[in-house]
Design a protein around this motif. Structure first.
Motif, PDB file in Angstrom:
ATOM      1  N   LYS A 134     -13.057   8.471  12.908  1.00 56.16           N
ATOM      2  CA  LYS A 134     -11.678   8.181  12.805  1.00 56.16           C
ATOM      3  C   LYS A 134     -11.418   7.277  14.167  1.00 56.16           C
ATOM      4  O   LYS A 134     -10.655   6.184  14.076  1.00 56.16           O
TER       5      LYS A 134
ATOM      6  N   GLU B 136      -6.058   7.463   8.810  1.00 52.44           N
ATOM      7  CA  GLU B 136      -5.583   8.679   8.213  1.00 52.44           C
ATOM      8  C   GLU B 136      -6.058   8.670   6.838  1.00 52.44           C
ATOM      9  O   GLU B 136      -6.482   9.708   6.340  1.00 52.44           O
ATOM     10  N   LEU B 137      -5.572   7.627   6.060  1.00 51.67           N
ATOM     11  CA  LEU B 137      -5.879   7.588   4.457  1.00 51.67           C
ATOM     12  C   LEU B 137      -7.534   7.567   4.316  1.00 51.67           C
ATOM     13  O   LEU B 137      -7.783   8.185   3.554  1.00 51.67           O
ATOM     14  N   ALA B 138      -7.933   6.493   5.355  1.00 48.90           N
ATOM     15  CA  ALA B 138      -9.497   6.594   5.234  1.00 48.90           C
ATOM     16  C   ALA B 138     -10.045   7.752   5.379  1.00 48.90           C
ATOM     17  O   ALA B 138     -11.282   8.163   4.684  1.00 48.90           O
TER      18      ALA B 138
ATOM     19  N   ARG C  79      -3.672   3.372   8.072  1.00 48.28           N
ATOM     20  CA  ARG C  79      -4.900   3.059   7.295  1.00 48.28           C
ATOM     21  C   ARG C  79      -5.925   4.140   7.674  1.00 48.28           C
ATOM     22  O   ARG C  79      -6.709   4.482   6.726  1.00 48.28           O
TER      23      ARG C  79
ATOM     24  N   THR D 196       0.908  -1.235  -0.066  1.00 55.48           N
ATOM     25  CA  THR D 196       0.207   0.105   0.033  1.00 55.48           C
ATOM     26  C   THR D 196       0.795   1.233  -0.090  1.00 55.48           C
ATOM     27  O   THR D 196       0.444   2.174  -0.130  1.00 55.48           O
TER      28      THR D 196
ATOM     29  N   VAL E 135      -9.080  10.862   4.916  1.00 55.24           N
ATOM     30  CA  VAL E 135      -9.081  11.776   3.659  1.00 55.24           C
ATOM     31  C   VAL E 135      -9.748  11.184   2.460  1.00 55.24           C
ATOM     32  O   VAL E 135     -10.876  12.022   2.149  1.00 55.24           O
ATOM     33  N   VAL E 136     -10.052  10.060   2.209  1.00 54.67           N
ATOM     34  CA  VAL E 136     -10.602   9.668   1.153  1.00 54.67           C
ATOM     35  C   VAL E 136     -12.027   9.818   1.491  1.00 54.67           C
ATOM     36  O   VAL E 136     -13.147  10.015   0.536  1.00 54.67           O
ATOM     37  N   GLU E 137     -12.525   9.165   2.517  1.00 52.58           N
ATOM     38  CA  GLU E 137     -14.079   9.006   2.975  1.00 52.58           C
ATOM     39  C   GLU E 137     -14.512  10.448   3.801  1.00 52.58           C
ATOM     40  O   GLU E 137     -15.580  10.343   3.912  1.00 52.58           O
TER      41      GLU E 137
END
Length: 80
Positions: free
Chosen positions: A59, A46-48, A44, A3, A50-52
């Motif tokens: 969070k 932090e990425l979610a 994971r 990833t 931003v994306v979601e």
């Protein structure tokens, strides 16, 4: 599958541990599995976020679930 990629900006020494070696390390120091799961869950999440577009409470809940799942997976895979 990966990833993420890592690019060193300075000279580094890199070690590759096979499964049996890492399993031995985790059996001797199980807290390492906990630390790894916390770091991976945070990344994971932090990425979610931003994306979601997750809220702070979403969070926090996601990170706790991720941490538990990752730790369970590490313990199962490495028999610790």
């Amino acid at each position: 599958p990966r990833t993420a990629n890592v690019v060193a900006t300075t000279e580094v020494d890199c070690y590759r541990l096979d499964k049996s070696t890492l399993e031995h390390v985790l059996q001797e120091r199980p807290e390492i599995a906990e630390e790894l799961s916390e770091i991976l869950a945070k990344r994971r999440t932090e990425l979610a976020a931003v994306v979601e577009g997750l809220s702070e409470s979403q969070k926090a809940a996601r990170e706790a679930r991720e941490r538990d799942q990752i730790l369970k997976g590490i313990r199962t895979f490495f028999n610790v």
